[in-house]
Design a protein around this motif. Structure first.
Motif, mmCIF file in Angstrom:
data_model
loop_
_atom_site.group_PDB
_atom_site.id
_atom_site.type_symbol
_atom_site.label_atom_id
_atom_site.label_comp_id
_atom_site.label_asym_id
_atom_site.label_seq_id
_atom_site.Cartn_x
_atom_site.Cartn_y
_atom_site.Cartn_z
ATOM 1 N N ASP A 156 -23.934 -13.129 12.410
ATOM 2 C CA ASP A 156 -25.126 -12.405 11.958
ATOM 3 C C ASP A 156 -25.379 -12.813 10.509
ATOM 4 O O ASP A 156 -24.694 -12.355 9.594
ATOM 5 C CB ASP A 156 -24.897 -10.895 12.067
ATOM 6 N N PHE A 157 -26.347 -13.714 10.319
ATOM 7 C CA PHE A 157 -26.627 -14.201 8.974
ATOM 8 C C PHE A 157 -27.191 -13.101 8.084
ATOM 9 O O PHE A 157 -26.902 -13.057 6.885
ATOM 10 C CB PHE A 157 -27.603 -15.378 9.031
ATOM 11 N N ALA A 158 -28.004 -12.233 8.668
ATOM 12 C CA ALA A 158 -28.625 -11.172 7.875
ATOM 13 C C ALA A 158 -27.570 -10.189 7.351
ATOM 14 O O ALA A 158 -27.611 -9.782 6.187
ATOM 15 C CB ALA A 158 -29.670 -10.438 8.705
ATOM 16 N N ARG A 186 -24.416 -21.652 8.573
ATOM 17 C CA ARG A 186 -25.794 -21.989 8.930
ATOM 18 C C ARG A 186 -25.967 -23.505 9.016
ATOM 19 O O ARG A 186 -26.635 -24.019 9.912
ATOM 20 C CB ARG A 186 -26.767 -21.389 7.904
ATOM 21 N N ASN A 194 -34.935 -19.446 9.286
ATOM 22 C CA ASN A 194 -35.435 -18.118 9.637
ATOM 23 C C ASN A 194 -34.614 -17.455 10.745
ATOM 24 O O ASN A 194 -34.933 -16.340 11.164
ATOM 25 C CB ASN A 194 -36.908 -18.195 10.048
ATOM 26 N N SER A 196 -31.843 -15.283 12.275
ATOM 27 C CA SER A 196 -31.053 -14.173 11.751
ATOM 28 C C SER A 196 -29.650 -14.127 12.337
ATOM 29 O O SER A 196 -28.758 -13.493 11.775
ATOM 30 C CB SER A 196 -31.762 -12.843 12.023
ATOM 31 N N ALA A 197 -29.445 -14.804 13.471
ATOM 32 C CA ALA A 197 -28.131 -14.777 14.120
ATOM 33 C C ALA A 197 -27.990 -15.996 15.018
ATOM 34 O O ALA A 197 -28.975 -16.645 15.386
ATOM 35 C CB ALA A 197 -27.955 -13.494 14.933
#
Length: 310
Positions: A156-158, A186, A194, A196-197
């Protein structure tokens, strides 16, 4: 008397310098050669007292190399850049992050200079202290790879988290990621800016690199014969090549698997993490130069000691 003492001191300093320079496999210690030459020339010219100066400087530089050389930043090194393709070389490339972390040649299976490091690392990480415990650990890892359930890992990048299980029966782990780790994951997964996951599947087989590391360590410590070492390398390489489509997929699995497996950061963790970046993105990396789908040698079953996994 002074000449004899100077000769002994010079011989000891020069001998220690040659041994350390040869063992370090670095270019820097050889740059002290003028000091060794100066000590010899001053002694031959009859300036025994003055010969102590370059001899002492050489001894100090040699000691500094022992300290600083062991802390050299991770670097891609190869024992033979022009070596032909082989299954053993391909297998060594799989475990290259561990050698690159030490700035040691990744392509030398047997590395006697690393015996002390192997002993410390194997005992600390695996409880391996001899041939029997090495073989037991290899067998356990192979059993886990074949019998365990491979699960997906969720990045989960966010939220800057990595979530998943080491295998199907293990409890779920949650790893909080630093900004650097988020950026690395990433990049290595090729996720869009862009996104988010992302989900990484089939991560478990990165642990084949650990088996190869154990095989190289066993060979260096003389716990495994060359036949046994070759058998392990060929078998592990053949198994891994069927599981992944290329080095990029191995890089993904290695990154997320390493983060998840070593959530409790031990000695050398940051060095291996830095080495992974070199392997994944440096154009000179074997992960970017060796063909993943190269034909591998068949695993020999005849003549293999029964102590090894078949």
């Amino acid at each position: 008397m002074l000449t004899a003492v100077a000769a002994i001191a010079g011989a000891l300093s020069i001998g220690a310098w040659i041994l350390v320079s040869w063992g370090s496999q670095r270019r820097q210690p050889w740059l002290m050669a003028p000091l060794a030459l100066a000590a010899v020339l001053l002694l031959v010219a009859g300036f025994a007292a003055w010969s102590f100066v370059p001899a002492l400087l050489l001894a100090a530089g040699t000691f500094a190399e022992l300290v600083v050389g062991s802390r050299e930043p991770p670097a891609l090194r190869t024992g033979d850049p022009d070596a032909p393709l082989s299954t053993e070389r391909w297998a060594a490339a799989v475990a290259a992050p561990f050698r690159t972390a030490l700035a040691e040649p990744w392509d030398e299976v047997e590395r006697p200079q690393l015996r002390r490091r192997y002993r410390r690392a194997f005992e600390r990480e695996w409880g391996v202290v001899d041939r029997a415990s090495l073989l037991a650990t290899v067998e356990r890892l192979r059993t886990e790879l074949y019998s365990g359930e491979d699960t997906d890992l969720h990045i989960d990048f966010a939220a800057a988290t990595l979530r998943g299980r080491l295998d199907g029966s293990a409890p779920e782990r949650l790893v909080h990621l630093s900004p650097d780790q988020v950026a690395r994951l990433r990049a290595v997964t090729g996720a869009e800016n862009n996104a988010s996951a992302v989900v990484v599947a089939g991560h478990r087989w990165w642990r084949s690199a650990q088996i190869i590391r154990l095989a190289c360590g066993g060979a260096s410590l003389e716990w495994l014969s060359r036949v046994e070492t070759r058998h392990l390398l060929l078998r592990t390489a053949a198994d891994l090549q069927r599981r992944y489509a290329g080095w990029q997929q191995l890089a993904e699995a290695f990154h997320v698997g390493y983060l998840l497996a070593y959530a409790q950061r031990g000695p050398g963790w940051e060095r291996t993490w830095a080495a992974l970046e070199l392997l994944a993105f440096d154009p000179a990396s074997p992960w970017n130069r060796l063909p993943w789908d190269m034909p591998l040698e068949r695993v020999p079953y005849e003549g293999v000691p029964s102590a090894l996994p078949q």
